[in-house]
Structures are given as structure tokens and as C-alpha cells.
Design a protein around this motif. Structure first.
Motif, PDB file in Angstrom:
ATOM      1  N   ALA A 379      38.617 106.818  33.990  1.00  0.00           N
ATOM      2  CA  ALA A 379      38.323 105.777  34.103  1.00  0.00           C
ATOM      3  C   ALA A 379      38.317 105.001  33.472  1.00  0.00           C
ATOM      4  CB  ALA A 379      36.126 106.339  34.277  1.00  0.00           C
ATOM      5  N   ALA A 395      36.724 111.582  31.638  1.00  0.00           N
ATOM      6  CA  ALA A 395      35.872 111.209  33.318  1.00  0.00           C
ATOM      7  C   ALA A 395      34.956 113.088  33.519  1.00  0.00           C
ATOM      8  CB  ALA A 395      35.402 109.727  33.998  1.00  0.00           C
ATOM      9  N   ALA A 417      29.336 109.147  36.142  1.00  0.00           N
ATOM     10  CA  ALA A 417      30.850 109.399  35.391  1.00  0.00           C
ATOM     11  C   ALA A 417      30.069 110.114  34.076  1.00  0.00           C
ATOM     12  CB  ALA A 417      31.624 108.501  35.691  1.00  0.00           C
ATOM     13  N   LEU A 419      31.474 109.504  30.704  1.00  0.00           N
ATOM     14  CA  LEU A 419      32.995 109.814  29.968  1.00  0.00           C
ATOM     15  C   LEU A 419      33.075 109.967  28.351  1.00  0.00           C
ATOM     16  CD1 LEU A 419      33.068 107.367  32.637  1.00  0.00           C
ATOM     17  CD2 LEU A 419      33.681 105.319  31.127  1.00  0.00           C
ATOM     18  N   MET A 436      33.930  99.210  37.235  1.00  0.00           N
ATOM     19  CA  MET A 436      34.078 100.754  36.251  1.00  0.00           C
ATOM     20  C   MET A 436      34.859 100.578  37.730  1.00  0.00           C
ATOM     21  SD  MET A 436      32.154 104.096  35.696  1.00  0.00           S
ATOM     22  CE  MET A 436      31.801 104.300  37.194  1.00  0.00           C
ATOM     23  N   ARG A 437      36.382 101.338  37.216  1.00  0.00           N
ATOM     24  CA  ARG A 437      37.586 101.961  37.654  1.00  0.00           C
ATOM     25  C   ARG A 437      37.611 103.361  37.620  1.00  0.00           C
ATOM     26  NH1 ARG A 437      42.106  97.426  37.742  1.00  0.00           N
ATOM     27  NH2 ARG A 437      40.950  95.835  37.886  1.00  0.00           N
ATOM     28  N   LEU A 438      37.371 104.248  38.924  1.00  0.00           N
ATOM     29  CA  LEU A 438      37.249 105.700  38.614  1.00  0.00           C
ATOM     30  C   LEU A 438      37.930 106.444  39.347  1.00  0.00           C
ATOM     31  CD1 LEU A 438      35.414 107.841  37.146  1.00  0.00           C
ATOM     32  CD2 LEU A 438      34.006 107.802  39.146  1.00  0.00           C
TER      33      LEU A 438
END
Length: 531
Positions: A379, A395, A417, A419, A436-438
Motif C-alpha cells: 500500500a 499491507a 487495510a 499497514l 490510498m493505493r493498494l
């Protein structure tokens, strides 16, 4: 003596039983051992128990409770006498004076001591009535069923085998026993044919099985009453993991007389029993750190106080149960980009596991086909103007409805998520409203409803440990450099080399990408992008 055999230029300890027996007479004479072997039939396991009169020694009378203590004293005494006997055989391969702590010296020492102990362990005295229900209990912990294969490490004369048959329904042809004592292996083979019995060190045996294409075939691997005798306990567990089936197989460290009894044997002669067994969950988990084994259960019962009319209480009971777990790569890598929303406060407030959440409704129904479960991946929290986060974090992610919170389940599917930053890369917890990028690349398990918060929390903590371990290994580690996590947001709202399906405002993205294609893209980024 048998450890020095060479075959095709390779030194082997994993000698098949036939080879061991062929060498038996010469080797035994070299070690001053008594011949011939005395093999007695072993009474059936639980069937014999069930046939006993309720007033006999198998009942819960003070005499019965004291029987295991008497038996424990007898075994300790035998260990002491054997240690003195083999120590007196100065210069022999298994004598105490020849023991230098090396693996070969250890193997020779084990063979010498337990060859000489075979007559006792082949007798009825080695299996008193009070110990039988304990062995039945150990067999039940394996979770075996008919048709399953099982490896009995340090099988000795085969005391546990009838209980595996009676309690679990396994066939003798599906049982493999390995032991360092040729005499004990011979007794076990004679009693329990067609069981496969080999005179072998489990580490080299597992290596040989892997070379022969037979790795990963055992549904359970047992170290019963022998784990303290292992020269290298982690190497033994690594070998057990190699032999165990890929997912869900069990590896058990057990002793029917308990941990305190193992410590007594260790104090008596550390050249024979150089180690104890794991004391507590923390020690048990540390022992398998980095191995594909997860702790399922640890039972460590101390010896009981003496009951009225008995000099001593019953001995303890010990069982440390691991489960083989290997991370499952996803067929398609899941890519998410969305705003971190406030959740229900359960992760931080109730469980102490804070999460960054994204709601299904934010993705216009795109998450509906995503199976619920616990996943792992990477993430990044975006910076200003769509720049990717300067740091990518591990993550552990639950996708689902939180079914354990009965009556208060999530109204919609939520991506939660947790982290896990590396040391020195800690972050603030206040990133609500930030994109947020996951990237999810593997799955731990399906979502499950647990019996309560303690069970839920224990499983979450295990999920975190398993996920972090998986992300340290390839191929999952490579995704830390995936362009989706590292590149800035494009003008059209897409991210990285994979593009993406986004909403009108360029806020949310969800995309599935073939695992091998995504892995190739991530692997090309070396060194990773600099922002």
C-alpha cells in the motif's frame, strides 16, 4: 556407524531398514550391544483401553494417576544407566567421550543409547495403562483421517502407531517411521508391517524424499517424545515442512509426560537430550519464524499435585501443534485506488489493529465479485496532486463484512487495510480522506466468523505474521516496486503501466491484472522509481 555409509559419493544417514539390518550385527558388536533382538507383540492402542475394567489401572484412581509418575522415574533411571553404560565404552562411536557436539557425533550417540534401550522400550513396561490415553489424545490432535499419510519421527519401537490406526483410521501402509536406532527400527517394522520404517536422520531423509519426488505427501508429521533429542530443532522442523503436504498439514511436537519431564531428561544427560520443547507461544512461534508453519495450538499441562493416597501426582502433557501454511498467489492481482474512509472504529478501539478503509459503494459495484477473505500486498498513501506515496508499506487486508461482530456486521463490503511499516518508516495514523493505493497479490484465508473477540484477535495477529513473512519472499516481495504504487497519477486518472478503470473525478480505481503480467511489470523496476 551407519552414518558413515557412502552411496554414489554422497554421505548418507538415511539408510533404508534393510541396509541398517544388514549392518546390525557388526555395528552392534562395535558398540557393545546385546544380540539378538527381542520383539514382543504390542497390545492394541485404544481398543485395549476400551476393553479394560473401569476399576482397573486405567481408571481415574489415585494409583492410576500416580502410574505416569512412576513410569517417568523409571524412564529417567534407564536414561541415566544407559548414559553411564555408553560412557564406559570409551572410544566407541556413540560413547560420551566421543561426543563433540557435531551432527555426526550426535547421530552416533543417539543410535548407541537407544539401541541399548530397545529391550525396555519393546516391553509392556514402556507403555503403562496411564500413558495410553495420552497417546490416544496425541493421535487425535493430528486431525488425520483414513487415507492420509503420516510421518512418525523418532518412531522408536512404534508405541504411537496403534493409536494412529485406532483413533484416526489410517492404514499401516500409509505410516512412515524414521529412527536413528537400527534395533528400534527393526522392532517397529516387525510389529507394524506393512508400515515403512527407515533407519534415518529426518533432515537427510526429507532431502532424499524430495530428490525422489516424494516431498509434500504427509498430512501429519509427529515428533513424539523425541523433539528434545533433535540435534538442530529448526532444521528438523524445516525437514518436517518439506515432507508435509502443501497446505493444512500438521506438524506436532508432543510428549505424553509433559515438558517438565523432557527437562528432567535433559538435565540427566544433555548429550542425549540436548534441548527442551518450546515453553509458551512466543517461543513456539520464534522456533518456526521464516518457515511456512503457523502455530495452531499449544497445550502445556504441568504435573498434577499428589492426590490422597498417592506419593506423586500424574505427569504433565505437552502438545505444540503447527499447521503448514504456504501463501496462495492470486490468479489476478487486485489494484485499488480510493479515498480512506472512517470505519467503525473496531480495528483501533477494540482490537488494537488500526485499518485504513475503503467502502464498496465508492467503487460503483466493481468490488462485488471480489471474494471475501484476508489478503496481503502493498500500500501507498498518495502525496499532493496525485503523486504516489514516498514509502510503500506492507499491507494485511480484510475484504468483507466483519461477521464476528454479530448484529453489527458491515452494511456493505469494506476493504480494511492494516499497514505494517518497516522499522524507521513509521507513519502518522491520520490519513482519512487521502487517496490510498493498494495492491493485493496473495490470500491468507477466507473470511470467517469466530466465536468471540479473543479468537478473532488471535487469528488477526497470526494473519499479520503470516502476511509479513510472505511479503519478504519472492514472488510477493517484487510487487513493492510495482508501477501502480510508485508512479504519479496521469492526466486521464490512470496510474502506472496498467492503466485503470476510474470514476468521473479520477478518485477511485479498481482493476484486475494477470499475476504473471503484473509481476513482470514490477520486476522491471530495479531500482524502484524515485519520486
Amino acid at each position: 556407524f551407519f552414518s558413515q555409509i557412502k552411496m554414489s559419493g554422497r554421505r548418507l544417514c538415511s539408510v533404508c531398514l534393510a541396509s541398517a539390518l544388514a549392518l546390525h550385527a557388526e555395528g552392534a558388536r562395535a558398540l557393545g550391544l546385546a544380540l539378538p533382538l527381542r520383539v514382543r507383540p504390542l497390545a492394541s492402542g485404544t481398543r485395549a483401553l476400551r476393553a479394560m475394567d473401569g476399576d482397573g489401572a486405567g481408571s481415574d484412581s489415585p494409583a492410576a494417576r500416580d502410574a505416569s509418575a512412576v513410569h517417568a522415574d523409571e524412564v529417567v533411571s534407564i536414561h541415566s544407566k544407559l548414559a553411564e553404560s555408553t560412557a564406559a565404552q570409551a572410544g566407541s562411536a556413540g560413547s560420551a567421550d566421543a561426543y563433540d557436539g557435531s551432527a555426526r557425533a550426535h547421530i552416533a550417540r543417539q543410535a548407541a543409547v537407544f539401541d541399548e534401550a530397545t529391550d525396555f522400550f519393546a516391553s509392556d513396561a514402556a507403555l503403562p495403562d496411564d500413558v495410553r490415553p495420552r497417546l490416544a489424545r496425541i493421535a487425535q490432535l493430528t486431525g488425520l483421517r483414513a487415507g492420509d499419510r503420516v510421518l512418525d519421527v523418532g518412531c522408536g519401537t512404534g508405541a504411537l502407531v496403534p493409536f494412529l490406526v485406532d483413533e484416526c483410521g489410517v492404514s499401516l501402509s500409509d505410516v512412515v517411521g524414521v529412527d536413528l536406532s537400527p534395533r528400534m527400527a527393526a522392532v517397529c517394522a516387525a510389529r507394524h508391517a506393512p508400515m515403512r520404517v527407515e533407519c534415518a536422520d529426518v533432515v537427510e531423509w526429507a532431502e532424499a524424499e524430495a530428490v525422489a519426488g516424494r516431498a509434500g505427501t504427509q498430512r501429519a508429521v509427529l515428533f513424539n517424545a523425541c523433539f528434545g533429542n533433535m540435534h538442530d530443532q529448526r532444521a528438523a522442523l524445516r525437514a518436517a515442512s518439506t515432507a508435509a503436504a502443501a497446505d493444512g498439514a500438521r506438524v506436532l511436537i508432543t510428549h505424553p509426560l509433559g515438558r517438565a519431564f523432557v527437562d528432567r531428561l535433559r538435565e540427566e544427560d544433555p548429550t542425549v537430550v540436548p534441548h527442551g520443547v518450546p515453553a509458551g507461544e512466543e517461543e513456539a512461534r520464534a522456533l518456526v519464524e521464516g518457515l511456512p508453519l503457523r502455530l495452531v495450538e499449544l497445550t502445556d499441562e504441568a504435573p498434577e499435585p499428589a492426590a490422597a493416597g498417592a506419593e506423586r501426582g500424574a505427569e504433565g502433557f505437552y502438545a505444540c501443534v503447527y499447521e503448514q501454511w504456504k501463501p496462495r498467489p492470486l490468479r489476478k492481482v487486485l489494484l485499488f485506488r480510493g479515498l480512506v474512509a472512517e470505519g467503525y472504529g473496531r480495528g483501533s478501539r477494540k482490537l488494537g489493529v488500526p485499518t485504513a478503509n475503503m467502502r464498496e459503494s465508492s467503487f460503483a459495484g466493481a468490488l462485488r465479485p471480489v471474494p471475501t477473505g484476508v489478503y496481503f500486498g502493498w500500500a501507498a498513501i498518495e502525496g499532493a496532486h496525485g503523486a504516489a506515496g514516498a514509502t510503500v508499506h506492507r499491507a494485511v487486508v480484510n475484504v468483507g463484512y466483519s461477521p464476528t461482530f454479530a448484529g453489527a456486521e458491515n452494511a456493505e463490503k469494506i476493504v480494511e487495510a492494516h499497514l505494517v511499516p518497516r522499522a524507521g518508516r513509521e507513519f502518522g495514523t491520520d490519513f482519512y480522506g487521502k487517496p490510498m493505493r493498494l495492491l493485493l497479490c496473495g490470500q491468507v484465508r477466507p473470511e470467517k466468523k469466530f466465536g468471540g473477540f479473543p479468537e478473532l484477535l488471535a487469528n488477526i495477529q497470526q494473519d499479520v505474521r503470516d502476511s509479513v513473512a510472505a511479503l519478504e519472499e519472492q514472488p510477493f516481495a517484487a510487487f513493492e516496486r510495482d508501477p501502480f504504487l510508485l508512479m504519479a497519477l496521469a492526466d486521464d486518472g490512470t496510474v502506472g503501466l496498467m492503466g485503470g478503470d476510474c470514476d468521473g473525478e479520477g478518485t477511485t480505481i479498481f482493476k484486475e491484472v494477470d499475476f504473471e503480467l503484473a509481476l513482470s511489470a514490477a520486476s522491471m523496476q530495479s531500482p524502484p522509481f524515485k519520486l
